[in-house]
Design an enzyme around this catalytic site. Structure first.
Site, PDB file in Angstrom:
ATOM      1  N   THR A 413      58.488  44.521  47.064  1.00 57.62           N
ATOM      2  CA  THR A 413      58.868  44.796  45.686  1.00 57.62           C
ATOM      3  C   THR A 413      57.991  45.919  45.167  1.00 57.62           C
ATOM      4  OG1 THR A 413      59.030  43.906  43.432  1.00 57.62           O
ATOM      5  CG2 THR A 413      57.358  42.923  44.857  1.00 57.62           C
ATOM      6  N   HIS A 465      51.841  29.349  52.624  1.00 59.60           N
ATOM      7  CA  HIS A 465      50.628  28.844  53.269  1.00 59.60           C
ATOM      8  C   HIS A 465      50.916  27.744  54.300  1.00 59.60           C
ATOM      9  CE1 HIS A 465      46.482  29.211  53.752  1.00 59.60           C
ATOM     10  NE2 HIS A 465      46.015  28.557  52.698  1.00 59.60           N
TER      11      HIS A 465
END
Length: 494
Positions: A413, A465
């Site tokens: 982005t 994660h």
């Protein structure tokens, strides 16, 4: 053959198709035909917007448009009939269906509480009820409470009712003369004031007792304006008194501000905005996000951008910093392939992928979408530039296909185009990482032992994660920075 069977074979109905992967609804943006128009098999009849893109729909029949079931701007469930076509317009008027056997007229019976009134059509799931097809349970009359007028009760229930002339009020004895009281709300005796649910909520939010509000609506209904008027401070009464010396001015007590409804806008959540919101909520509360940051001297990369613009192999292609950041991201993933994975919650498995579908977040008039470049890891720099330009152009035109927005593995982005240093981006659902590329700015920087003006940017990498631990994520981000600091690694590492 009965008349109804002939009509069924003559009129063909076209249903809203699933134009994406498991999409459940679409909004009709524009009709290209009207009733009476001649259409042919394969002709585009309308444009619809799904949760992913705008798509044109072709009709699979030849004939004349008989009816458009929905107007523009209406969201329709997949599988719902949106248009019907008369495939044999030369057959003349539609044959009427056989009438039922005549029966002696009888007074219509009141419908049971759970019975659908006659003449109403079943409501399709997802559209809400039309004004003429709303079904409500009749209110039970409480003992000792006079019935509401028929027209008023019908209005509060959400549908029309035949007007009934009110019965003349019975004469009552005139009370003894008394001071005229302040006006109060006209409400049914022993009943609560008449107001629709939104008005009741407004009164509750403003702390207004509806029993003290003077109604101005038809049949004594309290309107929103009545509630706002009751919330406004009452004007001081005029008093005739001898002229006296005015006392010192006293500051008036603060009055709570009342926001008028005409100063607010309400926009239905649908299309791309609805899909984006749902995806971001699902991602934010499903994948445990970690975001790491690194500030990078990209002076050499910015020089390379200028050199590539003069390169004959890049002639006619759009070369910008985002192109080189994308290439650096792909090279870093190739060096750390375990990053390119997905978490399969249903099967409790990690899916490692040998391909990289690179998503590019694109701002469009319909909202933010993330189409992706398939097998971006195998593209040369000119090929990557070509596909990146096509992806952005198609997205801004609103023509991105649902397939182009499916199957992404990682995303970039570019928040720097808005002058933003960096951010903490949220993962696209099903992806493992997203890289935010911040604004490139001229800043003081220690270069070869001296403070110099250098072109600097900040990168932010968010990752899942569950898939990527701190070490792997840090190594990935450091490699991206290393390529941008020393762009020759595009050759040595790539």
């Amino acid at each position: 053959m009965t008349a109804s069977t002939a009509n069924d074979q003559r009129f063909r109905e076209f249903k809203m198709p699933d134009v994406g992967e498991g999409l459940t609804e679409a909004e009709i943006l524009k009709w290209y035909v009207q009733p009476g128009d001649t259409v042919t098999d394969g002709q585009v009849v309308c444009e619809v917007e799904t949760a992913k893109a705008a798509v044109e729909l072709p009709i699979p029949y030849d004939g004349v448009v008989h009816e458009l079931n929905f107007g523009e701007g209406v969201t329709v469930d997949v599988g719902t009939v949106i248009i019907s076509v008369d495939t044999d317009p030369g057959a003349g008027p539609v044959a009427p269906a056989a009438a039922p056997a005549a029966e002696a007229p009888a007074a219509p019976a009141a419908p049971e509480e759970d019975e659908e009134p006659q003449g109403r059509q079943a409501v399709l799931v997802g559209y809400g009820a039309a004004p003429s097809s709303t079904k409500r349970r009749p209110r039970r009359q409480q003992p000792g409470v006079p019935a509401q007028p028929a027209a008023l009760q019908a209005e509060l229930n959400g549908h029309a009712a035949p007007a009934v002339a009110p019965a003349p009020a019975a004469p009552v004895a005139a009370p003894a003369p008394a001071p005229a009281p302040a006006p109060v709300a006209s409400a049914p005796a022993a009943g609560r004031p008449l107001a629709k649910p939104p008005v009741r909520k407004l009164a509750k939010d403003l702390g207004i007792d509806l029993a003290t509000v003077t109604p101005t609506g038809p049949e004594g209904i309290i309107t929103r304006e009545d509630v706002y008027a009751a919330a406004a401070p009452a004007p001081a009464p005029a008093v005739t008194a001898p002229a006296v010396t005015a006392p010192a001015a006293v500051a008036p007590a603060p009055v709570p501000a009342v926001v008028s409804a005409d100063r607010e806008r309400r926009v239905p959540v649908k299309g791309v905005r609805k899909a984006t919101a749902q995806a971001m909520v699902a991602s934010a509360f499903t994948a445990p996000h970690v975001t790491e940051f690194i500030t990078v001297d990209v002076t050499r990369t910015m020089k390379l951008v200028q050199e590539l613009k003069q390169d004959p192999d890049m002639a006619g292609l759009r070369v910008n910093p985002l192109l080189l950041v994308a290439k650096a991201f792909l090279i870093a993933i190739r060096r750390h392939p375990d990053v390119n994975a997905a978490w399969d919650e249903a099967n409790q498995e990690i899916v490692y992928k040998d391909y990289i579908n690179l998503g590019i977040a694109a701002a469009t008039p319909r909202g933010l979408i993330v189409p992706n470049i398939k097998d971006a890891g195998t593209k040369t720099l000119p090929q990557l530039a070509t596909e990146l330009a096509e992806l952005v152009s198609t997205a801004r035109e609103g023509k991105t296909s649902p397939a182009a927005m499916s199957g992404g593995t990682v995303t970039i982005t570019n928040v720097g185009v808005f002058g933003v240093d960096t951010g903490t981006p949220i993962l696209n659902p099903g992806e493992s990482a997203i890289l935010a590329f911040g604004a490139v700015k001229l800043q003081p920087w220690v270069h070869k032992g001296k403070v110099k003006a250098r072109q600097v940017t900040t990168l932010a990498l968010s990752f899942d994660h569950r898939l990527i631990d701190g070490e792997l994520g840090s190594r990935l981000l450091a490699d991206i920075a290393a390529v941008l600091e020393q762009p020759r690694r595009l050759i040595t590492w790539g």
